[in-house]
Design a protein around this motif. Structure first.
Motif, mmCIF file in Angstrom:
data_model
loop_
_atom_site.group_PDB
_atom_site.id
_atom_site.type_symbol
_atom_site.label_atom_id
_atom_site.label_comp_id
_atom_site.label_asym_id
_atom_site.label_seq_id
_atom_site.Cartn_x
_atom_site.Cartn_y
_atom_site.Cartn_z
ATOM 1 N N ALA A 143 -5.420 10.472 -11.094
ATOM 2 C CA ALA A 143 -5.879 9.381 -11.946
ATOM 3 C C ALA A 143 -5.936 8.086 -11.137
ATOM 4 O O ALA A 143 -5.432 8.008 -10.017
ATOM 5 C CB ALA A 143 -4.945 9.224 -13.138
ATOM 6 N N SER A 144 -6.549 7.064 -11.758
ATOM 7 C CA SER A 144 -6.656 5.769 -11.099
ATOM 8 C C SER A 144 -5.258 5.206 -10.818
ATOM 9 O O SER A 144 -4.393 5.207 -11.693
ATOM 10 C CB SER A 144 -7.451 4.809 -11.988
ATOM 11 N N GLY A 145 -5.036 4.726 -9.601
ATOM 12 C CA GLY A 145 -3.745 4.156 -9.228
ATOM 13 C C GLY A 145 -2.771 5.163 -8.684
ATOM 14 O O GLY A 145 -1.690 4.777 -8.217
ATOM 15 N N ASN A 146 -3.107 6.463 -8.727
ATOM 16 C CA ASN A 146 -2.201 7.491 -8.193
ATOM 17 C C ASN A 146 -2.419 7.663 -6.680
ATOM 18 O O ASN A 146 -3.464 7.307 -6.135
ATOM 19 C CB ASN A 146 -2.435 8.830 -8.872
ATOM 20 N N VAL A 147 -1.390 8.220 -6.021
ATOM 21 C CA VAL A 147 -1.490 8.596 -4.614
ATOM 22 C C VAL A 147 -1.977 10.040 -4.559
ATOM 23 O O VAL A 147 -1.368 10.927 -5.167
ATOM 24 C CB VAL A 147 -0.141 8.456 -3.898
ATOM 25 N N VAL A 148 -3.087 10.308 -3.847
ATOM 26 C CA VAL A 148 -3.685 11.644 -3.783
ATOM 27 C C VAL A 148 -2.862 12.540 -2.863
ATOM 28 O O VAL A 148 -2.462 12.131 -1.766
ATOM 29 C CB VAL A 148 -5.139 11.557 -3.284
#
Length: 375
Positions: A143-148
């Motif tokens: 999701a937006s703002g997460n670390v991939v």
């Protein structure tokens, strides 16, 4: 053998005895010894007197250390300093090493040592730790703002990357093989059957129209000296002689050998110079430089002190022995050519006369008897 007698007399006469500073006297009947000082005479060996200073203890003592540190006993008699070598007591259960967690008692001694474990560390919020960066405070996810996080194949999911972000290169030996590739927009295919390259410009690798030919400038050179591909030429390929640095080595040249030179008189055209011609030229050149000198000859002289005559070429052409007249002619008085032993002083080495009280025999000077007199 010479003897020295100091001033001597009876004890009854000591009271009126006058001594110069440093002068010694002895009372023969009592054995008392006196010396003259600025304030008068001093009795040097009084019976049962108290020494002004002691240089050594009558009974030696020992120094040692015990307790938390030990030192072996060292004898001390007052004649010199004493050095005690202190050894700290060993703490039971401790092994020498580097540790991150210590236990110290009230005396400042380390009584326990170990390394810090995770359980020893308190919980520290990320807000209290500097240098973590902004990613350390984020959750993982898509999701937006997460670390991939990479997937099991070690790659980021395709859905998270724009299609043009990936560009891979493939090979195919026919058009059918190219259309069967699993490619994405931006991938390149090298057609080995026609030496051309194509780039996939749209979605769908199975559509021929999506493959665009990458045109390259037309090259008219098809081969070089009969060679194709990545061509590397040697001197032999074009009928040239190999470089001199790559040629074989010959240690001893003979007359029939030749070297290449640039003829400056013929617009630097390459010419061949034989070793025979080179030797003849160098011989004439160096003979003209070095074979003209003939050293002059002169009368030989034995070693000694001479007046010399030097000719215009810098050679000594004549020599005559130096006489006393030659020395006085320089302005040195004749009497100064005779050595006289100077009189010895505190700063001048010279001769001395033997005075009374000294005996000179066979070149040896010795002291005669010295008597200090009586009182």
């Amino acid at each position: 053998m010479a003897k020295i007698q100091i001033k001597r007399g009876l004890q009854s006469n000591v009271e009126k005895l006058l001594l110069s500073q440093g002068e010694l006297a002895v009372a023969l009947d009592t054995g008392n010894l006196y010396v003259g000082t600025e304030s008068g005479k001093v009795h040097l060996n009084p019976d049962g007197g108290t020494a002004d200073e002691a240089s050594k203890l009558k009974n030696a003592r020992e120094f040692s250390v015990s307790g938390d540190g030990t030192a072996q006993p060292v004898a001390f008699d007052g004649t010199g300093n004493v050095e005690l070598i202190l050894s700290l007591a060993t703490m039971p259960g401790l092994t020498a090493g580097t540790y991150s967690k210590l236990t110290v008692d009230g005396k400042g001694r380390v009584t326990g040592a170990s390394n810090i474990e995770i359980a020893d560390l308190p919980s520290i919020p990320a807000s209290k730790i500097t240098g973590l960066g902004t990613a350390a405070s984020q959750n993982t996810g898509k999701a937006s703002g997460n670390v991939v996080v990479v997937e099991s194949n070690g790659k980021i999911a395709d859905s998270l990357i724009p299609s043009l972000a990936i560009s891979e290169t493939f090979e195919a030996d026919s058009e059918a093989a190219m259309l069967a590739l699993s490619c994405q927009k931006g991938d390149i295919c090298i057609r080995t059957d026609e030496n051309k390259s194509y780039i996939l410009s749209g979605d769908g690798a199975s559509i021929l129209a999506n493959w665009k030919w990458l045109r390259t400038p037309d090259c008219k050179v098809l081969s070089v000296n009969g060679k194709t591909g990545a061509v590397t030429l040697s001197a032999a390929d074009v009928g040239a002689e190999p470089l001199i640095k790559n040629a074989g080595v010959k240690e001893t040249p003979v007359d029939a050998d030749s070297v290449a030179i640039a003829d400056s008189a013929a617009s630097n055209a390459t010419k061949r110079l034989t070793f025979t011609a080179l030797k003849a030229y160098l011989k004439n050149y160096f003979d003209g430089l070095y074979n003209k000198y003939v050293h002059p000859t002169y009368t030989q002289k034995a070693s000694g002190l001479y007046k010399v005559t030097v000719d215009g070429t810098g050679h000594v052409s004549a020599a005559a022995a130096v006489a006393k007249a030659d020395i006085t002619a320089l302005g040195i008085p004749a009497q100064d050519t005779v050595y006289t032993l100077p009189q010895a002083t505190a700063s001048t080495l010279g001769g001395v006369k033997v005075g009374s009280g000294l005996v000179s025999e066979a070149g040896v000077v010795s002291i005669g008897d010295i008597d200090g007199g009586t009182f």
